[in-house]
Design an enzyme around this catalytic site. Structure first.
Site, PDB file in Angstrom:
ATOM      1  N   GLU A  51       0.865  -1.167   0.000  1.00 35.99           N
ATOM      2  CA  GLU A  51       0.000   0.000   0.000  1.00 35.99           C
ATOM      3  C   GLU A  51       0.911   1.229   0.000  1.00 35.99           C
ATOM      4  OE1 GLU A  51      -2.722   0.327   3.303  1.00 35.99           O
ATOM      5  OE2 GLU A  51      -3.497   2.232   2.546  1.00 35.99           O
ATOM      6  N   ARG A 277       5.140 -12.871   9.734  1.00 34.48           N
ATOM      7  CA  ARG A 277       5.812 -11.634   9.383  1.00 34.48           C
ATOM      8  C   ARG A 277       7.160 -11.560  10.072  1.00 34.48           C
ATOM      9  NH1 ARG A 277       2.756  -7.411   9.584  1.00 34.48           N
ATOM     10  NH2 ARG A 277       4.196  -5.845  10.312  1.00 34.48           N
ATOM     11  N   LYS A 287       4.617   0.839   9.204  1.00 33.36           N
ATOM     12  CA  LYS A 287       4.676   2.096   8.464  1.00 33.36           C
ATOM     13  C   LYS A 287       4.031   3.232   9.254  1.00 33.36           C
ATOM     14  CE  LYS A 287       3.019   0.217   4.775  1.00 33.36           C
ATOM     15  NZ  LYS A 287       2.418  -0.038   3.461  1.00 33.36           N
TER      16      LYS A 287
HETATM   17  P1  ATP Z   1       2.847  -2.092   7.901  1.00 36.20           P
HETATM   18  O1  ATP Z   1       2.203  -2.868   8.993  1.00 36.20           O
HETATM   19  O2  ATP Z   1       4.271  -1.794   8.120  1.00 36.20           O
HETATM   20  O3  ATP Z   1       2.081  -0.863   7.526  1.00 36.20           O
HETATM   21  P2  ATP Z   1       1.561  -3.471   5.849  1.00 36.20           P
HETATM   22  O4  ATP Z   1       1.345  -4.916   5.928  1.00 36.20           O
HETATM   23  O5  ATP Z   1       0.401  -2.600   6.105  1.00 36.20           O
HETATM   24  O6  ATP Z   1       2.817  -3.069   6.680  1.00 36.20           O
HETATM   25  P3  ATP Z   1       1.608  -3.428   3.041  1.00 36.20           P
HETATM   26  O7  ATP Z   1       2.062  -2.313   2.166  1.00 36.20           O
HETATM   27  O8  ATP Z   1       0.177  -3.759   3.075  1.00 36.20           O
HETATM   28  O9  ATP Z   1       2.134  -3.055   4.472  1.00 36.20           O
HETATM   29  O10 ATP Z   1       2.474  -4.727   2.801  1.00 36.20           O
HETATM   30  C1  ATP Z   1       2.833  -5.221   1.540  1.00 36.20           C
HETATM   31  C2  ATP Z   1       3.233  -6.655   1.687  1.00 36.20           C
HETATM   32  O11 ATP Z   1       4.332  -6.778   2.580  1.00 36.20           O
HETATM   33  C3  ATP Z   1       2.111  -7.492   2.258  1.00 36.20           C
HETATM   34  O12 ATP Z   1       2.014  -8.685   1.502  1.00 36.20           O
HETATM   35  C4  ATP Z   1       2.533  -7.769   3.652  1.00 36.20           C
HETATM   36  O13 ATP Z   1       2.047  -9.003   4.094  1.00 36.20           O
HETATM   37  C5  ATP Z   1       4.056  -7.757   3.552  1.00 36.20           C
HETATM   38  N1  ATP Z   1       4.652  -7.376   4.825  1.00 36.20           N
HETATM   39  C6  ATP Z   1       4.409  -6.248   5.530  1.00 36.20           C
HETATM   40  N2  ATP Z   1       5.094  -6.251   6.692  1.00 36.20           N
HETATM   41  C7  ATP Z   1       5.798  -7.408   6.724  1.00 36.20           C
HETATM   42  C8  ATP Z   1       6.690  -8.002   7.666  1.00 36.20           C
HETATM   43  N3  ATP Z   1       7.010  -7.405   8.821  1.00 36.20           N
HETATM   44  N4  ATP Z   1       7.219  -9.211   7.360  1.00 36.20           N
HETATM   45  C9  ATP Z   1       6.920  -9.813   6.197  1.00 36.20           C
HETATM   46  N5  ATP Z   1       6.084  -9.321   5.281  1.00 36.20           N
HETATM   47  C10 ATP Z   1       5.514  -8.127   5.528  1.00 36.20           C
HETATM   48 MG    MG Z   2      -1.398  -3.104   4.908  1.00 36.60          MG
END
Ligand code: ATP
Ligand code: MG
Length: 577
Positions: A51, A277, A287
């Site tokens: 995102e 994760r 983020k």
């Molecule tokens: P954040 O919690 O930091 O905002 P998010 O999951 O909202 O992260 P996205 O942009 O939706 O961020 O994530 C893109 C991809 O990265 C998704 O498939 C998510 O599962 C993966 N991802 C995000 N954080 C992690 C992590 N700590 N370890 C492994 N994969 C991750």
């Molecule tokens: Mg997300």
């Protein structure tokens, strides 16, 4: 009792030998391999779906390495798809940064760059399809009412009073939602599944909300936006994604993912798989929180070298190969755990030890005058760039009568185990000569400001023809040739391994996470270090030019120390000696 930490920079026991070891597998790789083997698919199509509401962090790097890695290994491809369904939080800056970070990590999506917003029209049609089939309805309840009637893990929810609207009324209301007739938050489109489902995600989940906001790509064309749940699986199906790999928190969403795929005329049948994760000690991978550090001015920006963002690690001097090897080491499992930050450092140090060129730099300079060296004479020594890599060649380094050495390499009254320079002591200047300290000059405050030494001309190159030994080898820089620099030294961003465990993340910020050394003296070749190259300052650690660096005003970041001094201290404390 805390167990003693592993030996500094020895690979933790769980890590396979880096060379010659069999390919490391994981349960998702096994699933893909089996799907290829039985012919369910010819080759996998995966996607990385960020995102664009912030910069990518090291957790995303794990997901990128997994998705792009699997696609490459099995001859498929990986899409970069922006999950841009929430215009209130998304910005073009983030889209650009994300593309740059994925590329820098070493991955290429080729022609496969997509945006969920590319599918808004199709997604809307599919929502209408659900309405027509009595599988979705417009709910006039507020967000609070919807939350309050959702029930709990142990009690069922209650049906919305609007649940049994006629299909005609729903079609009309949904069209008017799209046309912009209603303000934010007044209505939503919900799937009509089962308010008594044991899975809360199936209790008539929201599919569309009204958001009057300009979208970075679609501008003002839309004022209804699909939720993650509605956009994600359908986007996967449009793109022919075979394995939709996400983190464990989406496991409970999978029944909804499957329900939507089964009830819509989508062109393919993707499947979702979940893995744990990445969590890393001494930092935060979110983020939302990283954005807060940036907007509160707690760091120099998203790419601050202390940030766990990919751009921060890059600015700090971490090579992409080190991050990829780290991702390989942590593996892919279904169990949540916290990885020691030291493991990331281990992986990066391992790469830098093999690849980084060696240089001389003095962080805390102390002047040395070699009294018996001819005034005005300059010798040029050929110095090896990397003992681990002969192809890195040599470079010329000037030696002259006045030098800088590291202040901590001298003690006027040497402590018992201090073998470096002291009055009357002889040491080796690396690649140059043996020198002996003859006298010490102090300022009015009694601080040592200069050492007078003599050198032995027969020890050129660093060995004595009579075979005598010295106990220390020091790094140095010719004072007449040295270039000054600012050097930034970093420590963990947080003081504790589990920031925020007591509730307040900001209270755990490390006030000493950045220390600025103003007057370092570097060998002149360092002025030409290109941005993106990390070098080893001999005996001190790995350093990389900062993006703030300018000709005449050099700035270097310490990427890492040579050894994990922190773990050493821990080990000493933990092992009680
Ligand atoms: P954040 O919690 O930091 O905002 P998010 O999951 O909202 O992260 P996205 O942009 O939706 O961020 O994530 C893109 C991809 O990265 C998704 O498939 C998510 O599962 C993966 N991802 C995000 N954080 C992690 C992590 N700590 N370890 C492994 N994969 C991750
Ligand atoms: Mg997300």
């Amino acid at each position: 009792m805390t167990p003693p930490s592993p030996t500094p920079n020895a690979a933790p026991a769980s890590i396979a030998a880096p060379n010659g070891a069999p390919e490391r597998s994981n349960f998702i790789r096994d699933i893909v391999a089996a799907d290829v083997a039985v012919g369910r698919i010819e080759a996998p199509v995966t996607r990385f779906p960020p995102e664009p509401n912030g910069y990518l962090h090291i957790g995303h790097a794990k997901s990128i390495c997994l998705n792009f890695g699997l696609a490459a290994e099995f001859g498929g491809h990986c899409n970069l798809r922006f999950d841009d369904t929430n215009p209130a939080k998304e910005e073009q800056e983030f889209l650009d940064a994300i593309e740059g970070d994925v590329r820098w990590l070493g991955f290429d999506w080729g022609d496969h760059l997509y945006h969920a917003s590319d599918y808004f029209e199709q997604l809307y049609e599919w929502a209408v399809h659900l309405v027509r089939n009595g599988l979705a309805f417009v709910d006039d309840q507020t967000a609070d009412e919807i939350r309050e009637t959702r029930g709990t893990l142990t009690s069922p929810g209650t049906n919305s009073p609007f649940r049994d609207r006629s299909i005609e009324e729903n079609l009309d209301l949904f069209a008017r939602m799209r046309a912009g007739e209603f303000p934010n938050g007044t209505r939503v489109l919900r799937a009509r599944i089962d308010m008594a489902s044991p899975n809360i995600n199936l209790r008539d989940p929201v599919l569309y909300r009204i958001v009057h906001a300009s979208h970075p790509r679609t501008g003002d064309a839309w004022c209804v936006y699909p939720t993650y749940d509605f956009a994600h699986g359908q986007s996967d199906a449009i793109e022919g994604v075979t394995h939709s790999i996400c983190t464990l928190e989406f496991e409970v969403h999978r029944p909804l993912y499957d329900w939507l795929i089964e009830h819509l005329p989508v062109p393919s049948r993707p499947r979702q798989y979940e893995f744990a994760r990445l969590n890393l000690s001494h930092t935060v991978l979110s983020k939302r929180f990283l954005l807060r550090l940036v907007s509160d001015g707690r760091v120099r920006g998203w790419d601050d070298p202390r940030m766990p963002t990919i751009s921060g690690l890059r600015r700090r001097g971490f090579p992409p190969q080190g991050i990829r090897e780290f991702a390989e080491m942590v593996g892919v499992t279904k169990t949540d755990s916290v990885i020691e930050y030291g493991l990331l450092e281990y992986a990066v140090r391992d790469v830098l030890n093999r690849t980084a060129q060696r240089r001389f730099g003095v962080l805390d300079p102390l002047k040395v005058v070699i009294d018996n060296y001819p005034d005005g004479q300059v010798e040029t020594l050929e110095v090896v760039n990397n003992p681990e890599d002969p192809s890195a060649g040599t470079r010329p380094v000037e030696f002259s009568r006045e030098l800088w050495i590291e202040r901590e390499d001298f003690m006027e009254e040497p402590a018992p185990k201090f073998f470096r320079l002291g009055p009357g002591r002889e040491v080796r200047l690396r690649n140059a000569y043996f020198v002996t300290c003859q006298s010490v000059v102090k300022d009015d405050a009694g601080r040592v400001v200069e050492l007078h030494c003599t050198y032995d001309p027969s020890t050129r190159g660093g060995d004595a023809p009579d075979g005598r030994k010295v106990k220390a080898t020091l790094h140095w820089v010719s004072a007449a040739h040295a270039v000054p620099a600012e050097v930034r030294l970093y420590d963990h961003l947080f003081t504790r391994p589990d920031p925020g465990a007591d509730g307040d993340l900001l209270a755990d910020l490390n006030p000493d996470s950045e220390r600025i050394v103003a007057g370092a003296m570097l060998e002149p070749a360092l002025a030409d270090t290109p941005l993106g190259e990390t070098v080893q300052f001999e005996r001190l650690g790995y350093f990389a030019p900062d993006t703030d660096s300018r000709p005449g005003a050099l700035v270097f970041n310490r990427t890492l120390t040579l050894k994990d001094t922190w773990a050493k201290v821990q080990a000493r404390g933990g092992a009680g000696g």
